[in-house]
Enzyme design. Structure first.
Site, PDB file in Angstrom:
ATOM      1  CG  LEU A  49      -2.127  -1.073   1.215  1.00 26.97           C
ATOM      2  CD1 LEU A  49      -2.685  -0.694   2.711  1.00 26.97           C
ATOM      3  CD2 LEU A  49      -3.025  -0.382   0.480  1.00 26.97           C
ATOM      4  CG  ASP A  50       0.299   4.018  -3.166  1.00 27.00           C
ATOM      5  OD1 ASP A  50       1.361   3.299  -3.449  1.00 27.00           O
ATOM      6  OD2 ASP A  50      -0.505   4.507  -3.768  1.00 27.00           O
ATOM      7  N   PRO A  51       2.493   4.876   1.185  1.00 29.65           N
ATOM      8  CG  PRO A  51       4.569   5.616   1.284  1.00 29.65           C
ATOM      9  CD  PRO A  51       3.699   5.074   0.263  1.00 29.65           C
ATOM     10  CB  ALA A 107      -3.020   3.775   0.852  1.00 27.82           C
TER      11      ALA A 107
END
Length: 327
Positions: A46-48, A50
């Site tokens: 997951l992106d930071p 997110a």
């Protein structure tokens, strides 16, 4: 050494609610140290920016992490119209701002519908994909020229939940490899004003359709009680309940557990023994290989996964305890 962490053997799956502002690997390492687990891995970054579901696999469960990587997923996201960024989300630098045209719900619904089904998508430049053996985000941060790849992805749902000015709350359901940031970016271009992700939350990952997640704070509160921590883990079976199952007698289990190809029991018989999905799981998953089956002994022990072809079971992933006499 005084103060050093003493790691232990832990097997199972934790459904982490990843916080914003932390990479998936940072979250993984934090959880691993709280559990004092000797081996751990996550099942899809997951992106930071997110938040939401990040399944963490411990010990022998890491052997099935790749199967969860290919699972279908669902997201809730907020997109802001009128600006594009170099990362396609709010963590990036603004590249261009444009006025947002007058858009009614019908126009938005029609635009969203063009992204349903199998589509061609270009990944974000700032992504974990590799080019020449190096992560794209590392190259982009250095200022190198990056050619983000295009690939086919599956989008099952991309719909408007609510609108607040130039912000759109969207629901996404998609297959493996789909970037929500790219969907939002491309929607913005279709509307002629650009767009980027402001918030992103992963709601579920097959087969965990109604996950009971734990936050880092909740895990930290249990850190001094290993039994309490371990009680929050799901078994490996919980991630594999949607697979067809085969049950082997003691002697066949012994041979299979030592890596030998064995005769496949009758599929109809095996299907009747398959366990029902655990609470909060879907009854099927689209990531399972059509010939991959779950194998257990008639004593109930989980042995591993095998390919089922031409009346034979060929071991693909064996769990460490499969070769034990009581497995």
């Amino acid at each position: 050494m005084k103060g050093s962490t003493r790691f232990r053997s832990v097997d199972g799956i934790l459904l982490l609610d990843k916080p914003a502002g932390m990479s998936s690997n940072q979250a993984l390492q934090r959880v691993r140290h709280l559990f004092r687990a000797s081996k751990a891995g996550h099942t899809g970054s997951l992106d930071p920016l997110a938040t939401g579901l990040l399944p963490i696999c411990f010990g022998e469960a890491t052997k099935i992490a790749g199967l969860l990587l290919g699972s279908r997923k669902a997201y809730d996201t907020i997109a802001r119209l009128g600006a594009t960024t170099d990362t396609d989300d709010a963590d990036g630098a603004v590249l261009r701002e444009r006025p947002v045209p007058a858009l009614d719900d019908a126009t938005l619904t029609n635009a969203l519908a063009t992204f349903h089904g199998r589509i061609r998508q270009r990944a974000p430049i700032y992504s974990a994909l590799k080019q020449g053996g190096e992560r794209l985000y590392a190259m982009a941060r250095r200022g190198d020229a990056v050619e983000a790849p295009e690939r086919d992805v599956e989008v099952d749902a991309f719909r408007l939940v609510e609108r607040n000015g130039d912000s759109l709350r969207l629901h996404v359901e998609c297959g493996s490899g789909t970037y929500v940031r790219s969907l939002v970016r491309d929607l913005g271009e279709l509307l002629g004003c650009g767009a980027h992700v402001v918030e992103l939350r992963r709601l579920w990952v097959d087969p965990f359709r109604a996950p009971v997640m734990l936050s880092l704070d909740e895990i930290a509160a249990l850190a001094e009680d290993a039994d309490a921590l371990d009680s929050r883990l799901l078994s490996i079976d919980a991630a594999l309940a949607h697979f067809p199952q085969r049950v082997l007698d003691a002697e066949t289990s012994r041979r299979f557990g030592h890596g030998q190809t064995v005769a496949d029991p009758a599929p109809a018989e095996a299907a009747a023994t398959a366990g029902a999905p655990a609470a909060g799981q879907s009854s099927a998953s689209n990531n399972a290989s059509p010939d991959l089956v779950l194998v257990r002994s008639d004593a109930g022990g989980l042995l591993g996964l095998a390919s089922s072809q031409s009346g034979l079971l060929r071991p693909k992933r064996l769990f460490a305890w499969a070769s034990a006499p009581t497995a």
